[in-house]
Design a protein around this motif. Structure first.
Motif, short mmCIF file in Angstrom:
data_model
loop_
_atom_site.label_atom_id
_atom_site.label_comp_id
_atom_site.label_asym_id
_atom_site.label_seq_id
_atom_site.Cartn_x
_atom_site.Cartn_y
_atom_site.Cartn_z
N MET A 140 0.97 -1.28 -0.06
CA MET A 140 -0.16 0.07 -0.03
C MET A 140 0.88 1.33 -0.06
O MET A 140 0.54 2.36 -0.66
CB MET A 140 -0.96 0.11 1.13
N GLY A 141 1.90 1.25 0.99
CA GLY A 141 2.82 2.36 0.79
C GLY A 141 3.50 2.71 -0.38
O GLY A 141 3.48 3.83 -0.96
N VAL A 142 3.98 1.60 -1.10
CA VAL A 142 4.46 1.68 -2.28
C VAL A 142 3.74 2.17 -3.39
O VAL A 142 4.12 2.94 -4.38
CB VAL A 142 5.66 0.52 -2.63
N ALA A 143 2.54 1.54 -3.30
CA ALA A 143 1.50 2.01 -4.45
C ALA A 143 1.08 3.47 -4.35
O ALA A 143 1.12 4.06 -5.41
CB ALA A 143 0.48 1.13 -4.52
N ALA A 144 1.10 4.00 -3.06
CA ALA A 144 0.78 5.30 -3.05
C ALA A 144 1.76 6.18 -3.18
O ALA A 144 1.69 7.35 -3.85
CB ALA A 144 0.09 5.66 -1.46
N LEU A 145 3.23 5.76 -3.08
CA LEU A 145 4.06 6.60 -3.36
C LEU A 145 4.37 6.66 -4.92
O LEU A 145 4.84 8.00 -5.28
CB LEU A 145 5.58 6.08 -2.71
N ASN A 146 4.21 5.74 -5.63
CA ASN A 146 4.36 5.55 -6.98
C ASN A 146 3.19 6.37 -7.79
O ASN A 146 3.13 6.74 -9.09
CB ASN A 146 4.45 4.25 -7.55
N SER A 147 2.17 6.76 -7.06
CA SER A 147 1.16 7.52 -7.79
C SER A 147 1.23 8.97 -7.68
O SER A 147 0.49 9.64 -8.34
CB SER A 147 -0.15 7.14 -6.70
N ILE A 148 2.47 9.49 -7.28
CA ILE A 148 2.71 11.09 -7.12
C ILE A 148 3.66 11.23 -8.38
O ILE A 148 4.41 10.51 -8.40
CB ILE A 148 2.96 11.48 -5.69
N GLN A 149 3.81 12.36 -8.96
CA GLN A 149 4.90 12.73 -9.88
C GLN A 149 6.02 12.98 -9.09
O GLN A 149 7.29 12.93 -9.84
CB GLN A 149 4.34 14.19 -10.34
N LEU A 150 6.16 13.15 -7.81
CA LEU A 150 7.47 13.42 -7.24
C LEU A 150 8.36 12.16 -7.47
O LEU A 150 9.48 12.29 -7.77
CB LEU A 150 7.23 13.49 -5.82
N ASP A 174 8.65 10.20 -10.18
CA ASP A 174 8.97 10.25 -11.50
C ASP A 174 10.22 11.41 -11.66
O ASP A 174 11.14 11.16 -12.14
CB ASP A 174 7.94 10.70 -12.42
N ARG A 175 10.09 12.45 -10.76
CA ARG A 175 11.16 13.34 -11.02
C ARG A 175 12.45 13.02 -10.24
O ARG A 175 13.52 13.36 -10.59
CB ARG A 175 10.81 14.66 -10.53
N VAL A 176 12.09 12.03 -9.12
CA VAL A 176 13.33 11.50 -8.36
C VAL A 176 14.06 10.59 -9.22
O VAL A 176 15.35 10.67 -9.19
CB VAL A 176 13.00 10.98 -7.13
N ARG A 177 13.28 9.82 -9.93
CA ARG A 177 13.96 8.93 -11.04
C ARG A 177 14.90 9.91 -11.99
O ARG A 177 15.98 9.13 -12.45
CB ARG A 177 12.97 7.96 -11.66
N LEU A 178 14.28 10.64 -12.28
CA LEU A 178 15.06 11.63 -13.36
C LEU A 178 16.39 11.99 -12.78
O LEU A 178 17.48 12.32 -13.50
CB LEU A 178 14.22 13.05 -13.82
N LEU A 179 16.49 12.30 -11.47
CA LEU A 179 17.79 12.55 -11.12
C LEU A 179 19.06 11.51 -11.16
O LEU A 179 20.11 11.77 -11.18
CB LEU A 179 17.81 12.75 -9.49
N LEU A 180 18.58 10.18 -11.46
CA LEU A 180 19.43 8.98 -11.78
C LEU A 180 19.49 8.69 -13.15
O LEU A 180 20.24 7.78 -13.53
CB LEU A 180 19.04 7.95 -10.88
N MET A 181 18.82 9.57 -14.02
CA MET A 181 18.94 8.98 -15.39
C MET A 181 19.74 10.00 -16.36
O MET A 181 19.76 11.24 -16.13
CB MET A 181 17.35 9.02 -15.94
N PRO A 182 20.58 9.32 -17.10
CA PRO A 182 21.21 10.30 -18.02
C PRO A 182 20.14 10.93 -19.13
O PRO A 182 18.93 9.99 -19.14
CB PRO A 182 22.04 9.17 -18.63
N ALA A 183 20.38 12.13 -19.39
CA ALA A 183 19.32 12.78 -20.24
C ALA A 183 18.72 11.79 -21.51
O ALA A 183 17.85 11.88 -21.59
CB ALA A 183 19.90 13.97 -20.68
N LYS A 184 19.83 10.97 -22.27
CA LYS A 184 19.25 10.50 -23.39
C LYS A 184 18.32 9.21 -22.94
O LYS A 184 17.54 8.71 -23.85
CB LYS A 184 20.50 9.81 -24.17
N HIS A 185 18.26 8.70 -21.51
CA HIS A 185 17.12 7.74 -21.31
C HIS A 185 16.14 8.19 -20.34
O HIS A 185 15.29 7.33 -20.22
CB HIS A 185 18.09 6.64 -20.32
#
Length: 866
Positions: free
Chosen positions: A798-808, A810-821
Motif C-alpha cells: 500500500m505504501g509503495v503503490a501510494a508513493l508511485n502514484s505521485i509525480q515526485l 517520476d522526478r526523483v528517478r530523473l535525478l538518476l537517469m542520463p538525459a538520453k534515457h
C-alpha cells in the motif's frame, strides 16, 4: 481487418496477427485520392441488401467510365459471391483442429477485412480458376474466363458469424465498413466506388461478424496494376481514423471527402527508407492522442522552449490538480457550502448502494478490511503503550468500526477510510503525560478537548473554511502523500525487524556441533538436597515430595516449567528461524501483490480471467502466503484480535463524565489544546480530501469537503464521550480503497489498452469493511491463522503503490537517469532540466525536514508545517 489497429492473416492462413499500427506506402494514399476524385461516389444511399447496393453502384458510374452490360453482370456476379472469413477461434477449437490437414496454405484472397469506428472486417474471397492453393500475399480477388461455381452471398447472417468470438472485441453500437479490392482479368480499366448508406444495414453474411454496415469501398481492375491491396489498406486506415470518420459521415459532396483526406495527409509522418524495416510491425502505443488535441494546437507547444514556470507547467500537465470549482466556491451564507454539498450528494444516495453490486467490490472489501484490521491493531497497541492501556486494541477496534460506519453512511466522499493517525497519537501521548504530571483525569480532560474541537469544527463548516483547500498546491499534496506513504513503508519494515528480538536468529548454530546440543528438564529443588548430602555427608531429613508424573525426558517445555523444573542444556534457547520465514512471507506477499496487480496487462489467459485475478490480487496473495505458512507449520506471529467486548483497562467505564474528577476550570483551559487539535484535524482531513478528489480519478458524484468535515467533527463528540480514539481520513488506506475500485472499459479493440473510466463510487464497500471490523471480535478463531508478516507485506504494498502514484517519484528517478534515457514527459519539453531538478531537490529537503519533525515531540504540528 481493423478496429483501431491493423490485423493480418498470417501466411499459414490459420491465425490473425498481433494488432499493429498500419504502415502505408505514400504512393497508395495518392492513388486512393485519385480513386475518390474519379470513381463512383454514392452518399446517403437508400438500400436494404448488398445486391441492391451493387446494382446502384454499377449503374451510377460516370459516362466516361461506364462499363458494358456484360461486364457489369460479370462484375456483379463476382461481388455477390460468399466471402471466406478467417474466424477468431478459441483454444479448444484450435486443439480440436490439430488433426486436420497438415499442409494448409493461405488462399490468395484470404480475408483482410477493414472496419472503421469500431467496425468489423471482411474481405472478398479468392476468385480461383482451378481451386489450387498458392501463397500470394495480400491478394484479394482474381478471375479468369473459367471458374468453379461458388456459393452466393447469404442474405442472413451465418452461424459462424453469430458465434464468432471476435464480436466481444467490438464496442456496442459499432458499424462495419467493407473494403473489396482485387484483380479481375476481364476488366481493362479499374472500377472504383465509395458508398455511404443513409443508415446502417445488415448485409447478411458479408461481414466477419454480424454488424450493421455503413461504408463500402470497391476497387477492382486489371492484373497489370499491383497496388490494389495497398490502396485498400489505405482506405481502411482512413476509415479507422476518428477525424476522417467524422468527415465521412457528414460529407455532402465528393469535395468534402477530398478535404478530409487532405487533412489526414497534413498530419502524416513519413519514415525515410533505409532507416527502418518495412516488414516489422509497429506495436500499438499505450496512449493515443484524443481527437480534440489533434484538432487544436496543444497549449504546451505554444510556450517557448527553455523557459516557463515550473509550477504552472506541472499543474497544467497533471490532470489531477484540483481547481477551484463549484465545490470550493463560497456562498457567503452560514452553512451555505454544507447545504450545497447535501444537495449535490442527495440525488446519488440510492445509486451509492446499487453501484456496489459488482464482484470487484468484494475484493475491495476483503483487501481494505485486512488493511484496516492491521492498522487498528498497530495503532491500538501504540496507543495502549502511550496511555497505560486506558485506550488499547479493543477501543481501537470498536472506535474504528463505529466511526467508519457512520462516516461512510453520511459523508460526502464515502470512499474515504477513517483511521487513527500519527499526529493524533503524538497528541494523545503528550496529553496523557501532562495529565499524569498535574494529577488530572486523562479521559475527562480529553473529553473537554474533544467537545471544543467539535465546536470549532462546526464553526469552520458554518464559515465555509474548506474553501481554503483550493490554495493547496501540488507541492503540498505531494509532500503530505509522500510522507504518509513513507511512514507506512517505514512502519512495516520496523515491525519486521523487531521480530529478530522476539524470535532471535540462531547465529551460534554450527552443524558440526549438532551432537553436543541437548536440553533436558531439571528439578533442582528436588535433587539439590541429595547432592548436598552426598558431598558433605551431613544429611538432613528430606521433605516429602511427590515424584513427577513422568520422567524429565518425557516432559514438554511447558510441563517442565509448570511443575517447578527448569531447562538445562546448550539448545534450550533454540528458536526455529521464525524471523527468516517471516521475512520470506513478508517479501513474498509484497512481490505477489505487485505481480498479480500487473497480471491485468499480461499476455496470458483471456481478458476476463486477467481482470478477475488483478481485482483479487491482494486477497490471492494473502491466501497463498497463509497456505505456505500453514504447510510449514512454524510458529510465526499471528493476527490476534480481542475476544471480549470489555475495556482494555478494567478501571475505566465506556462512558466518560464531564465533571467530578477534575477542577471546574479544566473545561475552560481545554480551549488551548483544542485549537491545536482543530488545526491538526482540519489540515489532515482536507489535504487527504484534496488528494482523493483529484480530477485524474474522474469522479462523477462530486466531493463533499464541508460535509466530510462536519461528520468528523460530530464523531469527535461521540468518541470523546466514550473514551475511544479520535479518527480522521487515512491517506494511504483511502488511496488503496480507490485504486481497488478502478473501472476500465469492458471491450477494447485488439491492440488497444483498456481505458480508465473512473472509480466505482459507492458506500457499500466502506460500510461492509467497518461492519466486519465490528464483528472481528467474534471472528478471532479464523483471523488467528493469518500471519502478521503477511499483513505487513500488504502494508508495504500500500505504501509503495501510494508513493508511485505521485509525480515526485517520476522526478526523483530523473535525478538518476542520463538525459538520453529520460522519458518524454510534457514538462521536460518546456522546462529546463536544471529547474526540474531544483524543484525536486527542494521538495525532498522539505520532506526530510517533515520526517525529522515527525520523529520529535513537535510532530503534533506537522500538518501545519505541510
Amino acid at each position: 481487418r481493423w478496429i483501431k489497429f491493423e490485423e493480418k492473416v498470417e501466411d499459414g492462413g490459420e491465425r490473425w496477427s498481433a494488432p499493429h499500427v498500419p504502415a502505408l506506402p505514400l504512393h497508395s494514399l495518392f492513388q486512393l485520392r485519385v480513386c475518390l476524385q474519379k470513381g463512383t461516389m454514392l452518399l446517403d444511399l437508400d438500400a436494404t441488401s448488398f445486391k441492391e447496393i451493387i446494382d446502384k453502384a454499377l449503374s451510377g458510374q460516370p459516362e466516361e467510365a461506364e462499363l458494358q452490360p456484360a461486364l457489369r453482370e460479370r462484375l456483379a456476379a463476382l461481388l455477390l459471391l460468399q466471402p471466406q472469413h478467417q474466424p477468431t477461434k478459441s483454444l479448444l477449437q484450435l486443439l480440436a483442429e490439430l488433426g486436420l490437414s497438415p499442409c494448409r496454405g493461405r488462399n490468395p484472397g484470404w480475408p483482410t477485412r477493414h472496419p472503421p469506428t469500431a467496425s468489423s472486417p471482411g474481405q472478398y474471397p479468392p476468385w480461383l480458376a482451378d481451386g489450387f492453393c498458392c501463397f500470394l500475399s495480400f491478394f484479394v480477388g482474381k478471375a479468369e474466363g473459367r471458374s468453379e461455381p461458388r456459393a452466393q452471398l447469404s442474405r442472413t447472417p451465418l452461424k459462424e458469424q453469430l458465434r464468432n468470438r471476435f464480436k466481444k472485441k467490438v464496442p456496442p453500437g459499432a458499424e462495419a465498413a467493407h473494403v473489396a479490392v482485387g484483380e479481375v482479368e476481364f476488366l481493362e480499366k479499374p472500377f472504383a466506388a465509395f458508398i455511404r448508406l443513409r443508415r446502417g444495414v445488415s448485409l447478411g453474411s458479408l461481414a466477419e461478424v454480424s454488424l450493421p454496415s455503413r461504408f463500402l469501398f470497391i476497387l477492382l481492375g486489371p492484373p497489370k496494376v499491383k497496388a490494389y491491396h495497398e490502396v485498400g489498406r489505405a482506405m481502411a486506415t482512413l476509415l479507422t481514423d476518428e477525424l476522417f470518420q467524422r468527415v465521412a459521415r457528414q460529407a455532402e459532396h465528393r469535395e468534402d471527402l477530398i478535404t478530409g483526406m487532405e487533412a489526414f495527409l497534413d498530419e502524416l509522418i513519413v519514415l525515410p527508407p533505409g532507416k527502418w524495416d518495412p516488414s516489422s510491425r509497429i506495436p500499438p502505443p499505450s496512449h493515443l492522442p484524443s481527437p480534440r488535441r489533434r484538432t487544436a494546437v496543444d497549449p504546451l507547444d505554444q510556450q517557448p522552449h527553455g523557459n516557463g514556470d515550473m509550477t504552472a507547467v506541472g499543474d497544467r500537465a497533471s490532470p489531477g490538480h484540483p481547481s477551484s470549482g463549484e465545490e470550493l466556491e463560497r456562498t457567503g451564507r452560514l452553512f451555505g457550502g454544507l447545504l450545497r454539498d447535501i444537495r449535490r450528494k442527495a440525488p446519488w444516495y440510492s445509486s451509492d448502494f446499487s453501484d456496489a453490486l459488482h464482484p470487484q467490490c468484494l475484493s475491495a472489501v476483503l483487501y481494505i478490511y485486512l488493511a484496516t484490521v492491521t492498522n487498528a491493531i498497530t495503532f491500538g497497541g501504540m496507543l495502549g503503550d502511550a496511555t497505560a492501556n486506558i485506550q488499547g486494541v479493543l477501543e481501537s477496534f470498536v472506535g474504528t468500526a463505529f466511526a467508519g460506519f457512520i462516516f461512510c453512511l453520511f459523508s460526502g466522499q464515502p470512499l474515504t477510510i477513517l483511521s487513527s493517525t500519527g499526529p493524533v497519537l503524538v497528541f494523545e501521548r503528550l496529553l496523557f503525560s501532562f495529565s499524569q504530571d498535574h494529577s488530572l483525569d486523562y479521559l475527562e480532560f480529553r473529553l473537554w478537548i474533544g467537545l471544543w474541537v467539535a465546536f470549532f469544527g462546526v464553526v469552520l463548516v458554518a464559515t465555509e473554511a474548506s474553501h481554503l483547500v483550493r490554495h493547496f498546491s501540488r507541492f503540498t499534496e505531494e509532500g503530505f502523500c509522500a510522507l504518509i506513504s513513507l511512514i507506512f513503508i517505514y512502519d512495516s519494515l520496523k515491525k519486521m525487524l523487531s521480530l529478530a528480538d522476539a524470535f532471535p536468529i540462531n547465529w551460534q548454530y554450527r552443524l558440526d556441533n549438532v551432537t553436543s546440543y541437548s536440553c533436558t528438564c531439571n528439578f533442582r529443588r528436588l535433587f539439590n538436597p541429595i547432592l548436598s548430602c552426598l558431598s558433605t555427608l551431613q544429611c538432613s531429613p528430606l521433605p516429602s515430595v511427590q515424584s513427577p508424573p513422568a520422567t524429565p525426558a518425557e516432559l514438554s517445555r511447558t510441563q517442565c516449567l509448570d511443575q517447578g523444573g527448569h531447562l538445562l542444556g546448550t539448545s534450550c534457547q533454540y528458536v526455529p528461524d521464525v524471523t527468516l520465514i517471516s521475512f520470506l512471507l513478508f517479501g513474498g506477499t509484497f512481490l505477489f501483490c505487485i505481480a498479480l496487480k500487473r497480471f491485468r496487462s499480461s499476455r496470458y489467459f483471456p481478458v476476463g480471467v486477467r481482470k478477475l485475478v488483478s481485482d483479487f490480487a491482494v486477497i490471492l496473495a494473502i491466501l497463498a502466503s497463509c497456505a505456505v505458512d500453514a504447510v510449514l507449520g512454524l510458529e510465526t506471529p499471528k493476527l490476534l484480535v480481542p475476544s471480549e467486548l470489555k475495556p482494555t483497562n478494567p478501571a475505566r467505564d465506556w462512558i466518560v463524565f464531564p465533571f467530578g474528577a477534575n477542577p471546574w476550570w479544566v473545561c475552560l483551559v481545554s480551549v488551548v489544546p483544542a485549537v491545536l487539535v482543530t488545526i491538526l484535524i482540519f489540515m489532515d482531513q482536507q489535504i487527504t480530501a484534496v488528494i482523493l478528489n483529484r480530477k485524474e480519478y474522474k469522479l462523477q458524484k462530486g466531493a463533499g469537503f464541508h460535509l466530510d468535515l462536519l461528520c468528523v467533527s460530530l464523531l469527535m463528540v461521540v468518541t470523546s464521550v466514550t473514551g475511544l480514539p479520535w479518527y480522521v481520513s487515512a491517506t494511504v488506506i483511502s488511496l488503496a480503497h480507490m485504486e481497488s475500485l478502478r473501472k476500465e472499459s469492458a471491450t477494447s479493440a485488439p491492440g488497444e489498452h483498456p481505458r480508465f473510466l473512473g472509480i466505482r463510487e459507492q458506500r457499500l464497500t466502506g460500510l461492509a469493511v467497518f461492519i466486519l471490523m465490528g464483528v472481528s471480535v467474534f471472528m478471532a478463531p479464523v483471523l488467528k491463522h493469518i500471519p502478521m508478516p503477511v499483513l505487513y507485506g500488504v502494508f508495504l504494498h500500500m505504501g509503495v503503490a501510494a508513493l508511485n502514484s505521485i509525480q515526485l517519484m517520476d522526478r526523483v528517478r530523473l535525478l538518476l537517469m542520463p538525459a538520453k534515457h529520460q522519458p518524454d514527459l510534457a514538462y521536460l519539453r518546456h522546462v529546463p532540466l536544471r529547474r526540474v531538478h531544483l524543484f525536486t531537490i527542494i521538495q525532498l529537503l522539505c520532506l526530510a525536514l517533515l520526517w525529522v519533525l515527525k520523529s520529535t515531540v513537535a510532530a503534533i504540528i506537522f500538518p501545519v508545517m505541510v
